[in-house]
Design a protein around this motif. Structure first.
Motif, PDB file in Angstrom:
ATOM      1  N   ASN A  63      -2.221  22.198  -1.195  1.00  0.00           N
ATOM      2  CA  ASN A  63      -2.642  22.418   0.184  1.00  0.00           C
ATOM      3  C   ASN A  63      -2.018  23.678   0.750  1.00  0.00           C
ATOM      4  N   ARG A  64      -0.709  23.782   0.552  1.00  0.00           N
ATOM      5  CA  ARG A  64      -0.006  24.809   1.314  1.00  0.00           C
ATOM      6  C   ARG A  64       0.272  26.046   0.477  1.00  0.00           C
ATOM      7  N   GLY A 121       7.058  10.168  -0.841  1.00  0.00           N
ATOM      8  CA  GLY A 121       7.877   9.506  -1.854  1.00  0.00           C
ATOM      9  C   GLY A 121       8.854   8.508  -1.254  1.00  0.00           C
ATOM     10  N   GLY A 134       1.659  10.005   0.772  1.00  0.00           N
ATOM     11  CA  GLY A 134       1.914   9.924  -0.663  1.00  0.00           C
ATOM     12  C   GLY A 134       2.987  10.895  -1.102  1.00  0.00           C
ATOM     13  N   SER A 135       2.946  12.121  -0.535  1.00  0.00           N
ATOM     14  CA  SER A 135       3.904  13.126  -0.988  1.00  0.00           C
ATOM     15  C   SER A 135       5.307  12.861  -0.454  1.00  0.00           C
ATOM     16  N   TYR A 181      -1.386  20.557   8.754  1.00  0.00           N
ATOM     17  CA  TYR A 181      -2.494  19.992   7.994  1.00  0.00           C
ATOM     18  C   TYR A 181      -2.930  18.664   8.601  1.00  0.00           C
ATOM     19  N   PHE A 232       1.106   4.309  -2.728  1.00  0.00           N
ATOM     20  CA  PHE A 232       0.976   5.737  -2.386  1.00  0.00           C
ATOM     21  C   PHE A 232       2.246   6.524  -2.723  1.00  0.00           C
ATOM     22  N   GLN A 233       3.362   5.983  -2.258  1.00  0.00           N
ATOM     23  CA  GLN A 233       4.564   6.815  -2.234  1.00  0.00           C
ATOM     24  C   GLN A 233       5.370   6.751  -3.521  1.00  0.00           C
ATOM     25  N   ILE A 234       5.307   5.626  -4.180  1.00  0.00           N
ATOM     26  CA  ILE A 234       6.141   5.505  -5.371  1.00  0.00           C
ATOM     27  C   ILE A 234       5.308   5.673  -6.634  1.00  0.00           C
ATOM     28  N   GLN A 248       0.842  -1.206   0.000  1.00  0.00           N
ATOM     29  CA  GLN A 248       0.000   0.000   0.000  1.00  0.00           C
ATOM     30  C   GLN A 248       0.876   1.255   0.000  1.00  0.00           C
ATOM     31  N   LEU A 249       1.976   1.192   0.761  1.00  0.00           N
ATOM     32  CA  LEU A 249       2.910   2.324   0.784  1.00  0.00           C
ATOM     33  C   LEU A 249       3.553   2.528  -0.584  1.00  0.00           C
ATOM     34  N   LEU A 250       3.930   1.433  -1.215  1.00  0.00           N
ATOM     35  CA  LEU A 250       4.507   1.526  -2.565  1.00  0.00           C
ATOM     36  C   LEU A 250       3.541   2.235  -3.508  1.00  0.00           C
ATOM     37  N   TYR A 296       0.272  12.923  -5.238  1.00  0.00           N
ATOM     38  CA  TYR A 296       0.125  13.407  -3.861  1.00  0.00           C
ATOM     39  C   TYR A 296       1.030  14.602  -3.606  1.00  0.00           C
ATOM     40  N   GLN A 297       2.151  14.588  -4.308  1.00  0.00           N
ATOM     41  CA  GLN A 297       3.067  15.729  -4.200  1.00  0.00           C
ATOM     42  C   GLN A 297       2.334  17.011  -4.605  1.00  0.00           C
ATOM     43  N   LYS A 330      -0.866  17.458  -4.666  1.00  0.00           N
ATOM     44  CA  LYS A 330      -1.935  17.748  -3.709  1.00  0.00           C
ATOM     45  C   LYS A 330      -1.393  18.452  -2.485  1.00  0.00           C
ATOM     46  N   ALA A 331      -0.240  17.977  -2.028  1.00  0.00           N
ATOM     47  CA  ALA A 331       0.360  18.602  -0.847  1.00  0.00           C
ATOM     48  C   ALA A 331       0.740  20.043  -1.150  1.00  0.00           C
ATOM     49  N   PHE A 385       9.284   6.183   2.058  1.00  0.00           N
ATOM     50  CA  PHE A 385       9.159   4.733   2.005  1.00  0.00           C
ATOM     51  C   PHE A 385      10.309   4.058   2.751  1.00  0.00           C
ATOM     52  N   VAL A 440      -2.425  12.263   1.645  1.00  0.00           N
ATOM     53  CA  VAL A 440      -1.585  13.235   0.934  1.00  0.00           C
ATOM     54  C   VAL A 440      -0.205  13.292   1.574  1.00  0.00           C
ATOM     55  N   GLN A 444       3.134  19.148   5.274  1.00  0.00           N
ATOM     56  CA  GLN A 444       1.833  18.719   5.803  1.00  0.00           C
ATOM     57  C   GLN A 444       1.870  18.650   7.320  1.00  0.00           C
ATOM     58  N   GLY A 499       3.108   8.869  -6.040  1.00  0.00           N
ATOM     59  CA  GLY A 499       3.779   9.911  -5.256  1.00  0.00           C
ATOM     60  C   GLY A 499       3.669  11.298  -5.874  1.00  0.00           C
TER      61      GLY A 499
END
Lengths: 673, 371
Positions: free
Chosen positions: A67-68, B240, B237-238, B256, A52-54, A48-50, A60-61, A63-64, B275, B234, B251, A57
């Motif tokens: 956000n800010r 990486g 995910g961000s 956040y 999301f993050q890879i 699940q992390l793979l 989400y980058q 999106k983050a 990761f 988020v 975040q 990624g």
């Protein structure tokens, strides 16, 4: 994994007793399964992390980041206004507004924030809540809602400290207009305000945002594109409560261009004061005095009374105050110089005279006798009398104009074959009068750089056939009397003061009909000239120089011993023409001009007073119109003009021998004596 | 201690301490936005957590010394006390975020469900070890289910669905290792699956339904119930592969994330250390859990083996649920990440658990009985 087969084997050996050793063996086998399960669970998490993050990624980058990071528009400083000598007239001053960003309000604790904010700024919590609710109906929750504008310094400081404990509350910096004199030139400046929702889409197409403020009237409106500037962009980092943490990048706004007005502040002040005094003396509700450079069309002074306090609009005027202003005596929100047209009265004779000379209806030698009245029909059995304002006797063209003889101009307008002592077989006729009036720029807006200018009206037979009806609806007959009235600027003729000063200027400058303007020059924020001074000639009048010289001479004679003698200023050479126009219901007896010093002599006060003039008559520089809503040409308007000319020559010009009003050097003017 | 120093499981202790240190670092980073850097953060959370860790370490060493077999005799009494405490907390407990879980004390918010988990493990282990045949009978199966279901039910009422699930998972793991019949286990699991729709419709309280709905579609209410779900996703995910860098996750640092030192501490890790950081954490957990299972394998008796199994199951299930919530495998449920999340009750419980594991480890047989 051997687990199930193990079970099955047990089942196939039903009667065997379950020993402790069996249990141990099972247990240790199953512990291996548990080890496997532990590894599997962590593998599931890792997968699940793979994901999301890879694999996702990058998404989400973004999106983050969104956000800010917020991209905010930085409004440009609006351009400033100066008078012709670069005296500041309109500036910007800081204004702080308390705003709420609904998205950043703490969920479920909105009312606490409203309550605390209310304690600081004094707006009741339920009103704050209402404003936020109203905004949320129209906008997304990230749009700031203005709660209170123009916070005072102490409130700003208190709020700035409290802001950190009040998520969603912010202070927005803004600027509002500040005026060196918010009343003197209200009609010229106009004001800025929120975009009318009806026009929102137009403005949005031009790059505006909903909460931008735009010029609503006056120069603020006309020169919106110059004054606005270019909005900048700022990328800021905000935390979860919407507080700005730091500025990351900026595309700075470009300030709006500044307007250098042709108005001379000193002259404006004195012309306005003189006009106000004379309005007070005559009991007039409204009046206009405009000085215009006859060579360039630049307006040097523009007094349009009554005026109003434009600063009330700078921070948003209440509906009550607005309605009060709208309906106040003299209608202060209407610029009577350009937004109302009035019968021009005898000032119109300069146009009829020019036309008559140009068409050969009359020459300087055309001599007529005014006995104060004459029978138009020439038939004693069926008489129809028209009247002059006095028994003026034998008049040539110059004296007819100088004395403002109505009978002389009736003859020029419609002919007077039956005038005792020899009349004119034919006159200009209504349509030719209309042609000449339009030639002088009446019946059409002058194109001055102010909005909502009206064009006035010049009737002709086509217009009359369409608009003048008898009681039964049939077209009304156009009588010779209608032509006569029209010829002396009565009846259906109407003109604005700005049109009439332009007429005077055109006669003065040798026939150039100019576009009057209030803005002389446009400068950028650093003072570099963007739009240089320029004159715009709308057209050159179809009147010969010789004929215009005759009119100028007639106007000079009017002031120097003629009907406009009340404007005579010793030592100065002023040319002018008075006008007194009746208004209201049509009057059966055409009394025409009544150039009486006492306006009450005519039995009514409902007369407009006009005076158009220019000076010096041998080398004209400046034209002046004075208009009184209630008054007479010679009785009130000409004396007011005299005071203005007096100030102009004897004080202003002495202080500014060469004010640079025109591209040609001003002629040396003899000192007043 | 002196006697069994050779057999003390240093690797397990090391994994423990590294996890706690990792946790302290994450709590520090996660608290910067709320408390600012420097003194404030130190005094408020990290130091407090470190103090609990130190106390926990002491407790662990004491429990290592104490023969775990004493728990055999104490188990029934402890179990009764725990159940009473769970009942009491429902009545007089401190209410927070809509549920009653804590007894407020000056030092920490005492959460009886934390200790009840351990006590239930011990009591189940005693019941199973007293007669190894019990677990293979339907009666024994149901009695052990009852022993677990009683505290699980009380915790469920608080409501704390996550912890209730931990109780049942621990029971399931323990009777599996104790040799329960597959027939019983599969019947039970089948019944659970069949009951899921009813549970969702009827059994869950309002806030649990909200959480379930926002789990399915967090974007429906991005500023409300779905907020944490979206923001943690988020954040992680961000991050990486390598993360944004320690204390450099926007975040986290721009607040956040919420509850970013407790339930969502893993999101801080995901964002700032990426990761790779997560793999390091997983490795530490796997080492700890494998050492626990090794202890179970080498336990001198069934009692010790079942306790060790229960503790391992407890840790792994809590870890899986907590991280699973962070990475959107489960609906939101407030379970602390063992050794990592800020919170005294949880940390002390973990050290007590490890202490009991060590107590079993130092008394293990010289050689594994099998393998």
């Amino acid at each position: 994994m051997g687990l199930f087969s193990r079970e099955r084997r047990w089942r196939s050996q039903p009667r065997r007793t379950h020993t402790e050793e069996d249990a141990s063996r099972t247990s240790s086998r199953r512990l291996i399964v548990v080890r496997l399960a532990v590894v599997l669970l962590f593998c599931a998490l890792s997968l699940q992390l793979l994901r999301f993050q890879i694999w996702s990624g990058g998404r989400y980058q973004l999106k983050a980041e969104s956000n800010r990071l917020r991209l905010v528009t930085v409004p440009p400083p609006r351009g400033l206004l100066y008078d012709r000598n670069h005296n500041p007239l309109v500036r910007n001053v800081a204004s702080y507004t308390a705003v709420i960003v609904p998205a950043d309000l703490p969920k479920g604790q909105e009312n606490d924030v409203y309550f605390q904010l209310s304690n600081v700024i004094g707006v009741p919590p339920d009103q704050i809540q209402q404003k936020v609710a109203d905004s949320l109906k129209r906008n997304d929750p990230f749009t700031p809602v203005a709660i209170k504008e123009q916070l005072n310094q102490n409130t700003v400081l208190t709020l700035a400290e409290l802001r950190h404990t009040l998520p969603g509350v912010d202070i927005r910096y803004d600027t509002v207009r500040q005026y060196s004199d918010p009343v003197l030139m209200s009609h010229i400046y106009g004001y800025v305000g929120p975009i009318n929702p009806d026009n929102l889409s137009d403005y949005e197409a031009r790059g505006y945002q909903q909460d931008d403020k735009v010029g609503q009237t006056g120069l603020e409106y006309t020169y919106e594109d110059q004054l606005r500037g270019t909005p900048g962009k700022q990328q800021i980092e905000v935390d979860a409560t919407g507080r700005e943490l730091q500025q990351l990048g900026e595309d700075p706004p470009k300030p709006g261009n500044s307007l250098v007005l042709s108005i001379d502040l000193d002259l404006q002040q004195h012309v306005t004061d003189i006009l106000q005094q004379s309005l007070n003396q005559t009991g007039s509700d409204l009046g206009v005095a405009i000085m215009m450079d006859v060579h360039t069309g630049e307006i040097l002074a523009y007094a349009s009374l009554p005026n109003y306090d434009v600063s009330k609009f700078a921070s948003g005027i209440s509906q009550k105050d607005f309605d009060a202003l709208l309906n106040a005596t003299g209608k202060p929100l209407t610029d009577h110089a350009i937004q109302d047209a009035y019968p021009p009265g005898s000032t119109f004779k300069v146009i009829v005279g020019s036309g008559a000379l140009q068409e050969g209806i009359a020459t300087t030698n055309t001599t007529l006798i005014s006995h104060g009245a004459f029978n138009v029909t020439g038939d004693p059995a069926n008489p129809a009398y028209v009247y002059d304002w006095a028994d003026l006797g034998k008049l040539d063209f110059l004296h007819g104009l100088a004395m403002s003889s109505d009978i002389y101009f009736y003859c020029l307008s419609g002919g007077c074959p039956f005038l005792p002592g020899g009349g004119l077989a034919r006159g200009l006729t209504a349509d030719r009068i209309a042609y000449w009036a339009r030639e002088f720029g009446l019946d059409t807006a002058t194109g001055i750089d102010l909005p909502n200018e009206v064009s006035g009206l010049i009737p002709d037979t086509t217009w009359a056939a369409k608009n003048l009806k008898n009681a039964d609806g049939s077209p009304a007959h156009w009588y010779i009397g209608d032509t006569y009235f029209m010829g002396i600027g009565q009846g259906y003729d109407t003109a604005t003061p700005i049109q009439m000063v332009r007429v005077a200027a055109a006669i003065a400058n040798g026939g150039d009909l100019l576009r009057p303007h209030l803005v002389r020059e446009v400068d950028d924020a650093s003072g570099n000239v963007v739009v240089p001074p320029q004159k715009q000639v709308v057209k050159h009048l179809d009147v010969s120089d010789a004929n215009l010289a005759i009119i100028r001479q007639g106007m000079t004679m009017a002031v120097e011993g003629g009907s406009a003698a009340t404007a005579f200023l010793p030592g100065q050479h002023i040319a002018g023409k008075t006008g007194t126009a009746e208004f209201g219901a049509a009057i059966a007896k055409p009394t025409g001009d009544s150039e009486n010093l006492n306006p009450l002599q005519n039995g009514t006060y409902n007369e407009h007073g006009w005076f158009i003039s220019f000076a010096p008559y041998d080398n004209p520089q400046v034209a002046l119109v004075v208009f009184h809503d209630k008054g007479g040409g010679a009785a009130t308007a000409a004396p007011t003009a005299k005071k203005i000319w007096d100030y102009y020559f004897n004080q202003y010009k002495k202080g500014n021998p060469n004010p640079g009003a025109s591209p040609t050097p001003a002629s040396t003017t003899p000192a007043g004596g | 201690m002196v006697r069994d120093l050779r057999r003390f499981d240093f690797l397990m202790l090391l994994a423990c301490l590294l996890l706690v240190g990792y946790g302290l670092a994450l709590i520090y980073s996660g608290s910067l936005a709320r408390y600012g850097s420097g003194h404030a953060a130190i005094t408020h959370v990290v130091v407090k957590q470190a103090a609990f860790a130190a106390f926990g370490l002491l407790l662990m060493l004491l429990l290592t010394q104490l023969d775990y077999r004493v728990w055999d005799a104490l188990a029934p009494a402890l179990y009764t006390i725990s159940v009473l405490a769970l009942m009491a907390v429902l009545v007089i407990g401190h209410k927070e975020f809509g549920s009653r879980r804590w007894f407020p004390t000056p030092v920490l918010q005492l959460q009886p469900s934390e200790l009840a988990k351990l006590v239930t493990i011990v009591f189940l282990a005693k019941y199973l070890a007293d007669d190894h045949r019990r677990v293979r009978t339907a009666r024994g199966f149901l009695i052990t289910l009852g022993l677990a279901a009683l505290p699980a039910g009380l915790v469920f009422i608080e409501p704390d669905l996550g912890t209730a699930v931990v109780f049942l998972a621990v029971w399931l793991g323990m009777i599996y290792v104790a040799g329960a019949r597959m027939k019983h286990l599969l019947t039970f699991l089948g019944a659970c699956v069949a009951a899921i729709p009813f549970t969702v419709l009827i059994g869950l309280s309002g806030y649990q339904k909200d959480r379930f709905q926002s789990f399915i579609d967090p974007a429906k209410d991005p500023l409300g119930a779905g907020y944490n779900i979206l923001q943690s996703e988020v954040s992680i995910g961000s991050g990486g592969l390598w993360g944004k860098g320690f204390t450099h996750g926007p975040q986290t640092q721009l607040a956040y994330l919420r509850t970013q030192t407790t339930d969502y501490v893993f999101s801080v890790l995901g964002e700032e250390l990426g990761f790779i950081g997560a793999m390091v954490l997983f490795f530490l957990f796997v080492v700890l859990l494998f050492r626990g299972l090794r202890t179970a394998s080498r336990s001198p008796d069934d009692f010790g083996r079942y306790i060790a199994t229960g503790i391992v199951i407890m840790i792994v299930v809590q870890t899986f649920i907590n991280i699973g919530v962070n990475v959107r495998l489960f609906p939101v449920t407030g379970i602390p990440l063992p050794f990592i999340s800020q919170g005294g009750s949880s940390l002390l419980t973990m050290f007590v658990a490890v202490g009991i594991l060590q107590s079993i480890a130092v008394r293990r047989r010289a050689t594994p009985f099998r393998m």
